[in-house]
Design a protein around this motif. Structure first.
Motif, PDB file in Angstrom:
ATOM      1  N   MET A   1     -86.959  22.492  26.242  1.00  0.00           N
ATOM      2  CA  MET A   1     -87.957  22.744  27.271  1.00  0.00           C
ATOM      3  C   MET A   1     -88.041  21.518  28.164  1.00  0.00           C
ATOM      4  SD  MET A   1     -91.027  24.277  24.978  1.00  0.00           S
ATOM      5  CE  MET A   1     -90.833  25.765  24.012  1.00  0.00           C
ATOM      6  N   LYS A   2     -87.404  21.621  29.332  1.00  0.00           N
ATOM      7  CA  LYS A   2     -87.433  20.477  30.235  1.00  0.00           C
ATOM      8  C   LYS A   2     -88.575  20.682  31.232  1.00  0.00           C
ATOM      9  CE  LYS A   2     -84.230  17.905  33.226  1.00  0.00           C
ATOM     10  NZ  LYS A   2     -84.854  16.611  33.025  1.00  0.00           N
ATOM     11  N   ILE A   3     -89.554  19.800  31.171  1.00  0.00           N
ATOM     12  CA  ILE A   3     -90.759  19.965  31.992  1.00  0.00           C
ATOM     13  C   ILE A   3     -90.882  18.811  32.976  1.00  0.00           C
ATOM     14  CG2 ILE A   3     -93.273  20.226  31.961  1.00  0.00           C
ATOM     15  CD1 ILE A   3     -92.972  21.160  29.021  1.00  0.00           C
ATOM     16  N   ALA A   4     -90.947  19.149  34.267  1.00  0.00           N
ATOM     17  CA  ALA A   4     -91.218  18.139  35.287  1.00  0.00           C
ATOM     18  C   ALA A   4     -92.730  17.993  35.382  1.00  0.00           C
ATOM     19  CB  ALA A   4     -90.638  18.575  36.630  1.00  0.00           C
ATOM     20  N   VAL A   5     -93.204  16.760  35.264  1.00  0.00           N
ATOM     21  CA  VAL A   5     -94.647  16.523  35.301  1.00  0.00           C
ATOM     22  C   VAL A   5     -95.000  15.807  36.601  1.00  0.00           C
ATOM     23  CG1 VAL A   5     -96.604  15.510  34.079  1.00  0.00           C
ATOM     24  CG2 VAL A   5     -94.632  16.348  32.785  1.00  0.00           C
ATOM     25  N   LEU A   6     -95.840  16.436  37.398  1.00  0.00           N
ATOM     26  CA  LEU A   6     -96.224  15.893  38.695  1.00  0.00           C
ATOM     27  C   LEU A   6     -97.739  15.709  38.737  1.00  0.00           C
ATOM     28  CD1 LEU A   6     -94.124  18.403  40.899  1.00  0.00           C
ATOM     29  CD2 LEU A   6     -93.315  16.335  39.740  1.00  0.00           C
ATOM     30  N   PRO A   7     -98.226  14.518  38.390  1.00  0.00           N
ATOM     31  CA  PRO A   7     -99.681  14.323  38.319  1.00  0.00           C
ATOM     32  C   PRO A   7    -100.367  14.495  39.671  1.00  0.00           C
ATOM     33  CG  PRO A   7     -98.505  12.592  37.134  1.00  0.00           C
ATOM     34  CD  PRO A   7     -97.479  13.341  37.924  1.00  0.00           C
ATOM     35  N   GLU A  36     -90.502  14.671  32.201  1.00  0.00           N
ATOM     36  CA  GLU A  36     -90.110  13.618  33.138  1.00  0.00           C
ATOM     37  C   GLU A  36     -91.079  13.645  34.323  1.00  0.00           C
ATOM     38  OE1 GLU A  36     -85.866  13.541  33.837  1.00  0.00           O
ATOM     39  OE2 GLU A  36     -86.139  12.145  35.519  1.00  0.00           O
ATOM     40  N   TYR A  37     -91.529  12.478  34.750  1.00  0.00           N
ATOM     41  CA  TYR A  37     -92.569  12.383  35.774  1.00  0.00           C
ATOM     42  C   TYR A  37     -91.996  12.161  37.170  1.00  0.00           C
ATOM     43  CZ  TYR A  37     -96.159  12.235  32.172  1.00  0.00           C
ATOM     44  OH  TYR A  37     -96.991  12.569  31.135  1.00  0.00           O
ATOM     45  N   ALA A  38     -92.666  12.717  38.187  1.00  0.00           N
ATOM     46  CA  ALA A  38     -92.281  12.460  39.576  1.00  0.00           C
ATOM     47  C   ALA A  38     -93.513  12.608  40.470  1.00  0.00           C
ATOM     48  CB  ALA A  38     -91.177  13.430  40.008  1.00  0.00           C
ATOM     49  N   HIS A  39     -93.328  12.263  41.749  1.00  0.00           N
ATOM     50  CA  HIS A  39     -94.452  12.262  42.694  1.00  0.00           C
ATOM     51  C   HIS A  39     -94.513  13.537  43.516  1.00  0.00           C
ATOM     52  CE1 HIS A  39     -94.971   8.031  41.895  1.00  0.00           C
ATOM     53  NE2 HIS A  39     -93.728   7.763  42.274  1.00  0.00           N
ATOM     54  N   LEU A  40     -95.736  13.984  43.792  1.00  0.00           N
ATOM     55  CA  LEU A  40     -95.939  15.074  44.739  1.00  0.00           C
ATOM     56  C   LEU A  40     -97.221  14.812  45.519  1.00  0.00           C
ATOM     57  CD1 LEU A  40     -94.601  17.966  45.411  1.00  0.00           C
ATOM     58  CD2 LEU A  40     -96.645  18.891  44.318  1.00  0.00           C
ATOM     59  N   GLY A  41     -97.260  15.300  46.751  1.00  0.00           N
ATOM     60  CA  GLY A  41     -98.470  15.167  47.556  1.00  0.00           C
ATOM     61  C   GLY A  41     -98.638  13.758  48.096  1.00  0.00           C
ATOM     62  N   GLY A  42     -99.891  13.304  48.142  1.00  0.00           N
ATOM     63  CA  GLY A  42    -100.169  11.961  48.645  1.00  0.00           C
ATOM     64  C   GLY A  42     -99.418  10.911  47.845  1.00  0.00           C
ATOM     65  N   ALA A  43     -99.277  11.135  46.542  1.00  0.00           N
ATOM     66  CA  ALA A  43     -98.543  10.195  45.690  1.00  0.00           C
ATOM     67  C   ALA A  43     -97.087  10.091  46.149  1.00  0.00           C
ATOM     68  CB  ALA A  43     -98.607  10.648  44.233  1.00  0.00           C
ATOM     69  N   ARG A  58     -85.179  17.421  43.255  1.00  0.00           N
ATOM     70  CA  ARG A  58     -84.049  17.487  42.314  1.00  0.00           C
ATOM     71  C   ARG A  58     -84.536  17.708  40.890  1.00  0.00           C
ATOM     72  NH1 ARG A  58     -81.463  13.750  45.526  1.00  0.00           N
ATOM     73  NH2 ARG A  58     -82.303  11.971  44.381  1.00  0.00           N
ATOM     74  N   LEU A  59     -85.567  16.942  40.511  1.00  0.00           N
ATOM     75  CA  LEU A  59     -86.105  17.066  39.157  1.00  0.00           C
ATOM     76  C   LEU A  59     -86.672  18.471  38.930  1.00  0.00           C
ATOM     77  CD1 LEU A  59     -86.993  15.837  36.417  1.00  0.00           C
ATOM     78  CD2 LEU A  59     -89.154  15.221  37.529  1.00  0.00           C
ATOM     79  N   ALA A  60     -87.423  18.974  39.913  1.00  0.00           N
ATOM     80  CA  ALA A  60     -88.056  20.295  39.759  1.00  0.00           C
ATOM     81  C   ALA A  60     -87.001  21.388  39.629  1.00  0.00           C
ATOM     82  CB  ALA A  60     -88.980  20.572  40.946  1.00  0.00           C
ATOM     83  N   LEU A  61     -85.941  21.261  40.435  1.00  0.00           N
ATOM     84  CA  LEU A  61     -84.883  22.280  40.384  1.00  0.00           C
ATOM     85  C   LEU A  61     -84.155  22.246  39.041  1.00  0.00           C
ATOM     86  CD1 LEU A  61     -83.424  21.983  44.016  1.00  0.00           C
ATOM     87  CD2 LEU A  61     -84.605  23.989  43.051  1.00  0.00           C
ATOM     88  N   ALA A  62     -84.038  21.045  38.461  1.00  0.00           N
ATOM     89  CA  ALA A  62     -83.291  20.901  37.205  1.00  0.00           C
ATOM     90  C   ALA A  62     -84.142  21.202  35.975  1.00  0.00           C
ATOM     91  CB  ALA A  62     -82.722  19.479  37.107  1.00  0.00           C
ATOM     92  N   SER A  63     -85.457  21.425  36.169  1.00  0.00           N
ATOM     93  CA  SER A  63     -86.353  21.642  35.031  1.00  0.00           C
ATOM     94  C   SER A  63     -86.583  23.131  34.800  1.00  0.00           C
ATOM     95  CB  SER A  63     -87.702  20.951  35.290  1.00  0.00           C
ATOM     96  OG  SER A  63     -87.495  19.578  35.516  1.00  0.00           O
ATOM     97  N   ASP A  64     -87.091  23.469  33.593  1.00  0.00           N
ATOM     98  CA  ASP A  64     -87.440  24.869  33.301  1.00  0.00           C
ATOM     99  C   ASP A  64     -88.823  25.203  33.833  1.00  0.00           C
ATOM    100  OD1 ASP A  64     -85.077  25.246  31.648  1.00  0.00           O
ATOM    101  OD2 ASP A  64     -86.073  23.922  30.220  1.00  0.00           O
TER     102      ASP A  64
END
Ligand code: IPM
Ligand code: MG
Length: 354
Positions: A1-7, A36-43, A58-64
């Motif tokens: 389960m590959k999860i992209a985490v975007l706080p 795996e963490y990455a930035h979205l929005g103002g961040a 890229r991370l989002a596309l590669a994640s489930d």
């Protein structure tokens, strides 16, 4: 389960941290979870000059699946539109093809009194709003602000739905209705808008493939009224992007707090982005008072829809109910004068219950 985490922004990091604790518990129980963490929005804008940076894409596309906190903040309000946090959210939805947005409005028995509506109106309420998420006036072209020959300025947007867009989301709606009470209400404004007339025609056609589902149609103004008059008449509500945006905020208040509502945004293959329905609440960011339950319940939806682990979804939901039964409340769902706990303490309580 590959999860992209975007706080994301505002309270996003705090509430996502609690959901991550839940994922850690599941991992220690043996699930093969990778975060795996990455930035979205103002961040994303702050770190990489773009609300939806290429690295995040890229991370989002590669994640489930994607777990998102929230985006937006006062400091970004004056940026040109392409740089604003909301654009990051709209682009990730569109970029991943997440056309089916599931927003359940569920009233927990423990929170019946947190609603601003009379308990008898909302007790036992269980509605699923299915909002189309990648079409409509949100994405229709042309749009802009123009100056006419006579010097008058004009703002314009285009409401637009293609047949294939309506069909695919209608199928999702009927399939959801089949697993519930087999009632679906399609909401539109067919008495005024051509887009809505077409929407109604196509939904009616798709309905022929689901003879067991009782389909009704309702104008959006009436639906807004019925949601506060007699909300329990609804089972599944199917609607377009803009009407769904508005009605889902309204429906959230039936449940007592928008801080309780998770959401799933799915593509054709059940890849999904999971986020609380609420926003980034910059006014309470960093104070450890936000309610993390909507984000934790979004993880439950992730287990259910993307990973097909209904058992784990129910386990997380049961843990949330248990903390509510124990009387634990963040400020948004606490009764006046009763004790409140913070964001991290609520996350820990769910982990303990789990
Ligand atoms: C939502 C939000 C977004 C939307 C904004 C932040 C762009 O209101 O998810 O409902 O309008 O879709
Ligand atoms: Mg909204």
């Amino acid at each position: 389960m590959k999860i992209a985490v975007l706080p994301g922004d505002g309270i996003g990091p705090e509430i996502v941290a609690q959901a991550a604790k839940v994922l850690e518990v599941l991992r220690s129980d043996g699930l093969k979870i990778e975060m795996e963490y990455a930035h979205l929005g103002g961040a994303g804008y702050d770190a990489e000059g773009d609300p939806f940076p290429a690295t995040t894409e890229r991370l989002a596309l590669a994640s489930d699946a994607v777990l998102l906190g929230a985006v937006g903040g006062y400091q970004y309000d004056t940026l040109p539109r392409p740089k604003r946090p909301e654009q990051g959210l709209l682009r990730i939805r569109k970029g991943l093809g997440l056309f089916a947005n599931l927003r359940p409005a569920l009233v927990y028995p423990e929170l019946v009194n947190a609603s601003t509506l009379k308990p008898e109106l909302v007790s036992g309420l269980d509605i699923m709003i299915l909002r189309e998420l990648t079409g409509d006036i949100y994405f229709g072209q042309p749009r802009g602000i123009r100056t006419l020959d006579n010097g008058e300025r004009q703002g314009f947007d285009t409401m637009l739905y293609s047949e294939s867009e309506i069909r695919r989301v209608a199928h999702v709606g009927f399939k959801i209705a089949m697993k519930r009470n087999k009632k679906m209400c399609s909401v539109d404004k067919a008495n005024v808008l051509d887009t809505s007339m077409f929407w109604r025609e196509i939904v009616t056609d798709v309905a022929k493939e689901y003879p067991q589902v009782e389909l009704s149609h309702m104008y959006v103004d009436n639906a807004a009224m019925q949601l506060v008059r007699a909300p329990k008449q609804f089972d599944v509500i199917l609607t377009g992007n803009i009407f769904g945006d508005i009605l889902s905020d309204e429906a959230s208040m039936l449940t007592g707090s928008i801080g309780m509502l998770p959401s799933a945004s799915l593509d054709e293959n059940n890849k999904g982005l999971y986020e609380p329905c609420h926003g980034s609440a910059p006014d309470i960011a960093g104070k450890d008072i936000a309610n993390p339950l909507a984000t934790i319940l979004s993880v439950a939806m992730m287990m259910r829809y993307t990973f097909a682990h209904e058992d784990i979804a129910q386990r997380i939901e049961a843990a949330v109910r248990k903390t509510l039964q124990q009387g634990l409340r963040t400020g948004d769902i606490a009764e006046a004068g009763k004790q409140k706990i913070g964001t991290a303490a609520m996350g820990d309580a769910v982990v303990a219950a789990l």
